[in-house]
Design an enzyme around this catalytic site. Structure first.
Site, PDB file in Angstrom:
ATOM      1  N   TYR A 153      11.705   7.618  -4.201  1.00  0.00           N
ATOM      2  CA  TYR A 153      10.800   6.777  -3.388  1.00  0.00           C
ATOM      3  C   TYR A 153      11.458   6.390  -2.067  1.00  0.00           C
ATOM      4  O   TYR A 153      10.825   6.421  -1.008  1.00  0.00           O
ATOM      5  CB  TYR A 153      10.455   5.543  -4.224  1.00  0.00           C
ATOM      6  CG  TYR A 153       9.374   4.638  -3.683  1.00  0.00           C
ATOM      7  CD1 TYR A 153       8.043   5.040  -3.625  1.00  0.00           C
ATOM      8  CD2 TYR A 153       9.685   3.336  -3.266  1.00  0.00           C
ATOM      9  CE1 TYR A 153       7.048   4.180  -3.169  1.00  0.00           C
ATOM     10  CE2 TYR A 153       8.704   2.470  -2.813  1.00  0.00           C
ATOM     11  CZ  TYR A 153       7.382   2.899  -2.763  1.00  0.00           C
ATOM     12  OH  TYR A 153       6.400   2.042  -2.310  1.00  0.00           O
ATOM     13  N   ILE A 186       4.663  -6.667  -3.017  1.00  0.00           N
ATOM     14  CA  ILE A 186       3.261  -7.062  -2.818  1.00  0.00           C
ATOM     15  C   ILE A 186       2.540  -6.946  -4.156  1.00  0.00           C
ATOM     16  O   ILE A 186       2.713  -5.945  -4.876  1.00  0.00           O
ATOM     17  CB  ILE A 186       2.566  -6.124  -1.785  1.00  0.00           C
ATOM     18  CG1 ILE A 186       3.387  -5.985  -0.499  1.00  0.00           C
ATOM     19  CG2 ILE A 186       1.139  -6.607  -1.497  1.00  0.00           C
ATOM     20  CD1 ILE A 186       3.571  -7.239   0.320  1.00  0.00           C
TER      21      ILE A 186
HETATM   22  P1  NDP Z   1      -1.548   1.114  -6.059  1.00  0.00           P
HETATM   23  O1  NDP Z   1      -0.861   1.824  -7.149  1.00  0.00           O
HETATM   24  O2  NDP Z   1      -2.291  -0.137  -6.340  1.00  0.00           O
HETATM   25  O3  NDP Z   1      -2.549   2.133  -5.285  1.00  0.00           O
HETATM   26  C1  NDP Z   1      -2.099   3.402  -4.916  1.00  0.00           C
HETATM   27  C2  NDP Z   1      -3.191   4.093  -4.134  1.00  0.00           C
HETATM   28  O4  NDP Z   1      -2.731   5.385  -3.732  1.00  0.00           O
HETATM   29  C3  NDP Z   1      -4.458   4.288  -4.942  1.00  0.00           C
HETATM   30  O5  NDP Z   1      -5.571   3.995  -4.125  1.00  0.00           O
HETATM   31  C4  NDP Z   1      -4.413   5.773  -5.293  1.00  0.00           C
HETATM   32  O6  NDP Z   1      -5.699   6.377  -5.422  1.00  0.00           O
HETATM   33  C5  NDP Z   1      -3.715   6.348  -4.081  1.00  0.00           C
HETATM   34  N1  NDP Z   1      -3.120   7.653  -4.336  1.00  0.00           N
HETATM   35  C6  NDP Z   1      -2.020   7.948  -5.081  1.00  0.00           C
HETATM   36  N2  NDP Z   1      -1.802   9.277  -5.077  1.00  0.00           N
HETATM   37  C7  NDP Z   1      -2.794   9.836  -4.323  1.00  0.00           C
HETATM   38  C8  NDP Z   1      -3.105  11.165  -3.936  1.00  0.00           C
HETATM   39  N3  NDP Z   1      -2.358  12.196  -4.341  1.00  0.00           N
HETATM   40  N4  NDP Z   1      -4.179  11.369  -3.135  1.00  0.00           N
HETATM   41  C9  NDP Z   1      -4.960  10.330  -2.718  1.00  0.00           C
HETATM   42  N5  NDP Z   1      -4.693   9.045  -3.066  1.00  0.00           N
HETATM   43  C10 NDP Z   1      -3.633   8.804  -3.857  1.00  0.00           C
HETATM   44  O7  NDP Z   1      -0.429   0.871  -4.969  1.00  0.00           O
HETATM   45  P2  NDP Z   1      -0.284  -0.195  -3.782  1.00  0.00           P
HETATM   46  O8  NDP Z   1      -1.607  -0.614  -3.294  1.00  0.00           O
HETATM   47  O9  NDP Z   1       0.685  -1.205  -4.225  1.00  0.00           O
HETATM   48  O10 NDP Z   1       0.452   0.732  -2.708  1.00  0.00           O
HETATM   49  C11 NDP Z   1      -0.148   1.204  -1.525  1.00  0.00           C
HETATM   50  C12 NDP Z   1       0.947   1.736  -0.608  1.00  0.00           C
HETATM   51  O11 NDP Z   1       1.856   0.671  -0.305  1.00  0.00           O
HETATM   52  C13 NDP Z   1       1.779   2.843  -1.234  1.00  0.00           C
HETATM   53  O12 NDP Z   1       2.110   3.799  -0.263  1.00  0.00           O
HETATM   54  C14 NDP Z   1       3.034   2.111  -1.697  1.00  0.00           C
HETATM   55  O13 NDP Z   1       4.144   2.976  -1.762  1.00  0.00           O
HETATM   56  C15 NDP Z   1       3.178   1.077  -0.602  1.00  0.00           C
HETATM   57  N6  NDP Z   1       3.980  -0.081  -0.985  1.00  0.00           N
HETATM   58  C16 NDP Z   1       3.593  -0.926  -2.005  1.00  0.00           C
HETATM   59  C17 NDP Z   1       4.383  -2.024  -2.320  1.00  0.00           C
HETATM   60  C18 NDP Z   1       4.021  -2.995  -3.402  1.00  0.00           C
HETATM   61  O14 NDP Z   1       4.837  -3.869  -3.698  1.00  0.00           O
HETATM   62  N7  NDP Z   1       2.855  -2.923  -3.998  1.00  0.00           N
HETATM   63  C19 NDP Z   1       5.632  -2.289  -1.605  1.00  0.00           C
HETATM   64  C20 NDP Z   1       5.933  -1.354  -0.552  1.00  0.00           C
HETATM   65  C21 NDP Z   1       5.132  -0.298  -0.267  1.00  0.00           C
HETATM   66  P3  NDP Z   1      -6.477   6.440  -6.838  1.00  0.00           P
HETATM   67  O15 NDP Z   1      -6.947   5.040  -7.111  1.00  0.00           O
HETATM   68  O16 NDP Z   1      -7.595   7.383  -6.594  1.00  0.00           O
HETATM   69  O17 NDP Z   1      -5.476   6.904  -7.847  1.00  0.00           O
END
Ligand code: NDP
Length: 241
Positions: A153, A186
């Site tokens: 990651y 988050i």
């Molecule tokens: P979630 O797990 O809640 O959501 C992840 C999202 O990514 C979902 O909407 C999922 O879609 C989508 N996704 C994953 N793989 C694919 C793919 N191959 N194609 C299209 N969509 C995809 O994560 P967060 O909301 O927490 O994270 C969002 C972003 O923020 C990410 O990039 C994460 O790395 C980053 N982040 C999050 C942190 C945290 O603490 N939460 C901290 C730092 C960064 P679907 O629902 O269709 O599976």
């Protein structure tokens, strides 16, 4: 009124949902991308409409080069413009590096870095025609500082930051700004697997962030208030980094 349009990858839930809603409130027509979570994406679209804006679902897997290209082109064709791309889709597959299966490495790098290439390239081509646009990618503090168990990651998110910085230099004269946001802890589905109490001890503000607090910074980077901001990473971590 002519719609400004935005694509949010992984826009159906978590941070992506908050970004979709915030951009809708800012007046954007929002294309909500999802891969598997259709119900959540539909709920997000309903919330966008409740907020008085409009949008459309845009299902594709960001790892699929052809599907991403077709979807981005189709989205840009609807209103004959594409103003904003938010690369938010991401996932984790944590584990000690010495024991990490190749699949975990590939899954995280392909989703984050191939995803960036697959979606951003056609988007930038559309934006270049209009000589205007903003690309914001959601990185992580793990791309800036060490995080045990997240070598894959960290590599992916550091790569996203580097790719965005170089792309910003390439596209600046075409009027396209490219930035990253690096959230800390988050509250979403993704972070529900993490050791909450241990993480809170590392955060000077003593609490996790809300998806809306990331969305606010994305909104700023997509706005005219950020018209001279490109190639930057804004950390949203309650002082953790
Ligand atoms: P979630 O797990 O809640 O959501 C992840 C999202 O990514 C979902 O909407 C999922 O879609 C989508 N996704 C994953 N793989 C694919 C793919 N191959 N194609 C299209 N969509 C995809 O994560 P967060 O909301 O927490 O994270 C969002 C972003 O923020 C990410 O990039 C994460 O790395 C980053 N982040 C999050 C942190 C945290 O603490 N939460 C901290 C730092 C960064 P679907 O629902 O269709 O599976």
């Amino acid at each position: 009124m002519e719609h400004r349009t935005a694509i949010v990858t992984g826009g159906g839930r978590g941070i992506g949902r908050a970004i979709s809603l915030r951009l809708a409130r800012d007046g954007f027509f929002v294309f909500i991308n999802y891969r598997a979570g259709e119900d959540a994406a539909r709920e997000t679209l309903a919330l966008v409409e409740e907020a008085g804006s409009a949008g459309r679902l845009l299902p594709f897997d960001v790892r699929d080069t052809q599907a991403a290209k077709e979807a981005v082109r189709g989205a840009a064709a609807l209103h004959k413009r594409l103003d904003v791309l938010v690369n938010n889709a991401g996932l984790t597959a944590d584990g000690v590096f010495a024991m990490m299966p190749k699949d975990s490495w590939d899954l995280v790098l392909q989703t984050t870095l191939d995803g960036f290439y697959n979606v951003t390239k056609p988007a930038v081509r559309e934006m270049t025609k209009a000589k205007r646009g903003s690309v914001v990618s959601i990185a992580s503090v793990a791309g800036l500082v060490a995080n045990r168990g997240q070598v894959n990651y960290s590599a992916a998110k550091a790569g996203l930051i580097g790719a965005s910085r170089s792309l910003a230099a390439e596209t600046a004269r075409a009027g396209i700004r490219v930035n990253t946001v690096a959230p800390g802890f988050i509250e979403t589905d993704m972070s529900s697997k993490l050791p909450r109490e241990a993480l809170l001890g590392l955060i000077p503000m003593g609490r996790p962030g809300l998806p809306e607090e990331v969305a606010g910074v994305v909104s700023f980077l997509c706005s005219e208030d950020a018209s001279y901001v490109t190639g930057q990473t804004i950390v949203v971590s309650g002082g953790m980094v």
